[in-house]
Scaffold this active site. Structure first.
Site, PDB file in Angstrom:
ATOM      1  N   ASP A  15       0.837  -1.207   0.000  1.00 48.16           N
ATOM      2  CA  ASP A  15       0.000   0.000   0.000  1.00 48.16           C
ATOM      3  C   ASP A  15       0.867   1.251   0.000  1.00 48.16           C
ATOM      4  O   ASP A  15       1.976   1.246   0.537  1.00 48.16           O
ATOM      5  CB  ASP A  15      -0.924  -0.025   1.232  1.00 48.16           C
ATOM      6  N   ASN A  63     -10.735  -2.882  -5.677  1.00 52.89           N
ATOM      7  CA  ASN A  63      -9.984  -1.902  -6.484  1.00 52.89           C
ATOM      8  C   ASN A  63     -10.657  -1.578  -7.819  1.00 52.89           C
ATOM      9  O   ASN A  63     -10.315  -0.575  -8.444  1.00 52.89           O
ATOM     10  CB  ASN A  63      -8.538  -2.367  -6.719  1.00 52.89           C
TER      11      ASN A  63
HETATM   12  C1  IPE Z   1      -5.242  -2.953  -0.374  1.00 50.80           C
HETATM   13  O1  IPE Z   1      -4.985  -1.618  -0.630  1.00 50.80           O
HETATM   14  C2  IPE Z   1      -5.224  -3.740  -1.633  1.00 50.80           C
HETATM   15  C3  IPE Z   1      -3.928  -3.824  -2.301  1.00 50.80           C
HETATM   16  C4  IPE Z   1      -2.777  -3.480  -1.798  1.00 50.80           C
HETATM   17  C5  IPE Z   1      -3.989  -4.398  -3.600  1.00 50.80           C
HETATM   18  P1  IPE Z   1      -6.159  -0.532  -0.775  1.00 50.80           P
HETATM   19  O2  IPE Z   1      -5.517   0.791  -0.715  1.00 50.80           O
HETATM   20  O3  IPE Z   1      -6.971  -0.844  -1.974  1.00 50.80           O
HETATM   21  O4  IPE Z   1      -7.036  -0.852   0.510  1.00 50.80           O
HETATM   22  P2  IPE Z   1      -7.912   0.020   1.490  1.00 50.80           P
HETATM   23  O5  IPE Z   1      -8.903   0.763   0.663  1.00 50.80           O
HETATM   24  O6  IPE Z   1      -6.970   0.928   2.191  1.00 50.80           O
HETATM   25  O7  IPE Z   1      -8.529  -1.000   2.406  1.00 50.80           O
HETATM   26  C1  IPE Z   2      -1.634   0.163  -3.386  1.00 54.34           C
HETATM   27  O1  IPE Z   2      -1.391   1.509  -3.418  1.00 54.34           O
HETATM   28  C2  IPE Z   2      -1.660  -0.446  -4.748  1.00 54.34           C
HETATM   29  C3  IPE Z   2      -2.988  -0.936  -5.176  1.00 54.34           C
HETATM   30  C4  IPE Z   2      -4.066  -0.959  -4.447  1.00 54.34           C
HETATM   31  C5  IPE Z   2      -3.078  -1.430  -6.532  1.00 54.34           C
HETATM   32  P1  IPE Z   2      -2.585   2.557  -3.389  1.00 54.34           P
HETATM   33  O2  IPE Z   2      -2.925   2.926  -4.794  1.00 54.34           O
HETATM   34  O3  IPE Z   2      -3.735   2.047  -2.583  1.00 54.34           O
HETATM   35  O4  IPE Z   2      -1.890   3.781  -2.672  1.00 54.34           O
HETATM   36  P2  IPE Z   2      -2.545   4.807  -1.665  1.00 54.34           P
HETATM   37  O5  IPE Z   2      -3.136   4.035  -0.521  1.00 54.34           O
HETATM   38  O6  IPE Z   2      -3.583   5.569  -2.435  1.00 54.34           O
HETATM   39  O7  IPE Z   2      -1.393   5.666  -1.243  1.00 54.34           O
HETATM   40 MG    MG Z   3      -4.226   2.296  -0.546  1.00 52.61          MG
END
Ligand code: IPE
Ligand code: IPE
Ligand code: MG
Length: 245
Positions: A15, A63
């Site tokens: 994340d 996602n």
């Molecule tokens: C969790 O990250 C899923 C992945 C790393 C693929 P998200 O950013 O999508 O999750 P939430 O919304 O913080 O739970």
């Molecule tokens: C995690 O990074 C990657 C995926 C969920 C694909 P994020 O895109 O959720 O990054 P933040 O949480 O917005 O920083």
């Molecule tokens: Mg995230």
């Protein structure tokens, strides 16, 4: 090199790509691209760090709610990274397995991953599980249905072990350490942990580590520090701490 009896299973919720990019005035996709670079270095370093299985949360079923530009960009990045790196990974003895519901994955990607799973089947240096279109409850429900369809009912003594074998991870070692990057750190003695539904049954005995580091800033050195800090060997599994003599 890995001592086989200590080849840990690491789960990582990668994340923070978006925040990494936003902090630099870049597009979110630039953050995902940088995250892919970090990933490459981590995967290469795993066999030297007693990691035998690496499970990565790359794209959740939730996602799909992101805007189309980001979603399309993420799948294009995956296509690109698979075509660039997977031949090398296979040559380096990495076995690839995809977790998640394939019915929701773009058909051209399913074709590539099916082929790669077959080609990498004999890889012995690292089992790399990549979760795509993954949701923990969905995985458990599919595993229950598979178990029931083989004639093993809920009341059978074999049900629990067959259920676990029918999870997307197959009959593998449970997760020893579950890491989430991009987490705010402790404030007033409180710290946040969120699994976003990653590997719920496989992680029941895992040591969970919440890291402030945003995923694109993650390095093999940091990962080795996390493994030492989490010290999975010190788990008691419900047992009792022995008094020091
Ligand atoms: C969790 O990250 C899923 C992945 C790393 C693929 P998200 O950013 O999508 O999750 P939430 O919304 O913080 O739970
Ligand atoms: C995690 O990074 C990657 C995926 C969920 C694909 P994020 O895109 O959720 O990054 P933040 O949480 O917005 O920083
Ligand atoms: Mg995230």
């Amino acid at each position: 090199m890995i001592e086989k009896n200590k080849a840990y299973h690491l789960g990582i919720i990668m994340d923070g790509n978006g925040r990494w990019a936003e902090g630099r005035g870049l597009s979110r996709l630039a953050g995902h691209r940088e995250g892919a670079q970090a990933l490459k270095k981590i995967v290469r370093a795993c066999p030297q760090m007693q990691v035998g299985t690496l499970s990565l949360f790359a794209f959740s079923q939730a996602n799909w709610k992101r805007d189309k530009v980001e979603v399309d960009g993420l799948w294009d990045l995956l296509r690109e990274q698979l075509s660039i790196h997977l031949n090398e990974l296979v040559a380096e003895g990495v076995r690839l397995r995809v977790l998640g519901d394939r019915e929701g994955i773009p058909p051209d990607v399913v074709k590539v991953i099916n082929d790669l799973e077959t080609r990498s089947e004999t890889g012995m240096n690292l089992l790399l599980n990549i979760a795509l279109n993954y949701d923990g409850l969905d995985e458990v429900v599919r595993a229950i249905n598979t178990t029931l369809s083989t004639g093993t009912g809920f009341n059978s003594p074999a049900f629990p072990s067959q259920l676990v074998s029918n999870l997307d991870t197959g009959p593998s070692r449970p997760v020893d350490i579950l890491i989430r990057t991009g987490m705010p750190q402790a404030k007033d003695g409180m710290s946040i942990w969120r699994s976003s539904g990653f590997l719920p049954l496989q992680s029941v005995e895992a040591v969970c580590v919440s890291l402030e580091t945003l995923w694109p800033d993650m390095t093999p050195l940091k990962l080795s520090e996390v493994i030492a800090y989490a010290d999975p060997e010190s788990r008691l599994f419900g047992g009792q701490r022995l008094a020091k003599s």
